[in-house]
Design an enzyme around this catalytic site. Structure first.
Site, short mmCIF file in Angstrom:
data_model
loop_
_atom_site.label_atom_id
_atom_site.label_comp_id
_atom_site.label_asym_id
_atom_site.label_seq_id
_atom_site.Cartn_x
_atom_site.Cartn_y
_atom_site.Cartn_z
N ASP A 66 0.88 -1.16 0.20
CA ASP A 66 0.01 0.10 0.01
C ASP A 66 0.91 1.21 -0.15
O ASP A 66 1.82 1.42 0.80
CB ASP A 66 -1.14 0.02 1.17
CG ASP A 66 -2.13 0.85 0.78
OD1 ASP A 66 -2.98 0.48 -0.24
OD2 ASP A 66 -2.11 1.99 1.31
N GLY A 146 1.50 6.20 -12.39
CA GLY A 146 1.08 6.72 -11.28
C GLY A 146 1.62 8.38 -11.34
O GLY A 146 1.58 8.82 -12.28
N LYS A 168 15.22 3.78 -10.45
CA LYS A 168 13.96 3.96 -9.64
C LYS A 168 13.98 2.87 -8.42
O LYS A 168 13.65 2.97 -7.31
CB LYS A 168 12.61 4.11 -10.33
CG LYS A 168 11.61 4.37 -9.73
CD LYS A 168 10.10 4.23 -10.00
CE LYS A 168 8.88 4.37 -9.11
NZ LYS A 168 7.96 3.87 -9.47
P1 ITT Z 1 -3.66 -2.12 -5.27
O1 ITT Z 1 -4.28 -1.85 -4.21
O2 ITT Z 1 -4.37 -3.36 -6.14
O3 ITT Z 1 -2.14 -2.55 -4.95
P2 ITT Z 1 -3.56 0.73 -5.92
O4 ITT Z 1 -3.27 1.14 -7.21
O5 ITT Z 1 -5.02 0.73 -5.52
O6 ITT Z 1 -3.49 -1.05 -6.27
P3 ITT Z 1 -2.98 1.99 -3.60
O7 ITT Z 1 -4.12 1.98 -2.90
O8 ITT Z 1 -1.75 1.40 -2.83
O9 ITT Z 1 -2.87 0.84 -4.80
O10 ITT Z 1 -2.60 3.13 -4.25
C1 ITT Z 1 -1.46 3.61 -4.50
C2 ITT Z 1 -1.45 4.96 -5.28
O11 ITT Z 1 -0.36 5.66 -5.50
C3 ITT Z 1 -1.86 4.87 -6.49
O12 ITT Z 1 -2.49 6.07 -7.32
C4 ITT Z 1 -0.42 4.60 -7.42
O13 ITT Z 1 -0.45 4.99 -8.71
C5 ITT Z 1 0.30 5.77 -6.53
N1 ITT Z 1 1.81 5.28 -6.46
C6 ITT Z 1 2.31 4.17 -5.58
N2 ITT Z 1 3.42 3.92 -5.84
C7 ITT Z 1 3.77 4.67 -6.84
C8 ITT Z 1 4.92 4.79 -7.49
O14 ITT Z 1 6.09 4.11 -7.48
N3 ITT Z 1 5.02 5.92 -8.28
C9 ITT Z 1 3.81 6.58 -8.86
N4 ITT Z 1 2.75 6.42 -8.16
C10 ITT Z 1 2.85 5.57 -7.37
#
Ligand code: ITT
Length: 188
Positions: A66, A146, A168
């Site tokens: 998360d 993201g 990264k």
């Molecule tokens: P899961 O819960 O299914 O794993 P999710 O995308 O819903 O997928 P999260 O609830 O943890 O995951 O939300 C993470 C958010 O933060 C999501 O919008 C990602 O794109 C962003 N994020 C996380 N790690 C990132 C990274 O390394 N680079 C850019 N954005 C990231």
């Protein structure tokens, strides 16, 4: 040993696979229809929740990530709501830029919590990693996923989206979380 990766995010999956490539664990993806509602208030709570539910449902070891972006001038937003801050990555980026308009303080951090659950749903391990950066005025770079195009890392003078994946993989919040996790993973 089989480890179910509890994510629906392809960007995360790709990075998690790289970190775990040399481990003794064989990775498999969670079923598409198995969705976990993120009701926690912290990254750790949500990571544990996702790992635990997926482990119990599959009867196998599970790993969850998360993560999200915490912006100082927005009092830590979007934080645990990072995935819910807009419909698409582009929408979410625009919203952060909009909310930071005219704000000189661009400090932010990416946070990543990782949890591993036993087949019975019990949490076996959890770690967290952080990466400091700044939110740019406009997106830069096309790699990653993201919020990567607006997250600038001063020590490397690049956004996450401008970094080659190998870089990264060394500096990100996820990298820090996995650096703490990997030695413990061999002891399970
Ligand atoms: P899961 O819960 O299914 O794993 P999710 O995308 O819903 O997928 P999260 O609830 O943890 O995951 O939300 C993470 C958010 O933060 C999501 O919008 C990602 O794109 C962003 N994020 C996380 N790690 C990132 C990274 O390394 N680079 C850019 N954005 C990231």
């Amino acid at each position: 040993k089989l480890l179910v990766v509890a994510t629906s995010n392809p960007g995360k999956l790709r990075e998690m696979q790289l970190f775990l490539a040399d481990s003794a664990w064989e990775l498999t993806l969670k079923p598409d229809d198995l969705e976990v509602e993120e009701t926690g208030n912290t990254f750790s709570e949500n990571a544990c929740l996702k790992a635990s539910v997926v482990a119990k449902a599959t009867g196998k070891w599970a790993i969850a990530d998360d993560s999200g972006l915490a912006v100082d001038a927005l009092n830590g937003a979007p934080g645990v709501y990072s995935a819910r801050y807009g419909k698409t990555d582009a929408d979410r980026i625009q919203r952060v830029l909009q909310e930071l308009q005219d704000t000189p303080n661009r400090q932010a951090q990416f946070v990543c919590a990782i949890a591993i659950a036993r087949p019975n749903g019990e949490i076996a391990l959890q770690t967290q990693g952080i990466c400091q950066g700044e939110i740019l005025l406009a997106p830069r770079g096309s790699r990653g996923f993201g919020y990567d195009p607006i997250f600038y890392v001063p020590t490397h003078q690049m956004t996450f989206a401008e970094m080659p994946p190998e870089l990264k993989q060394q500096v990100s919040h996820r990298a820090q979380a996995f650096k703490a996790l990997l030695p413990q993973l061999t002891q399970l």
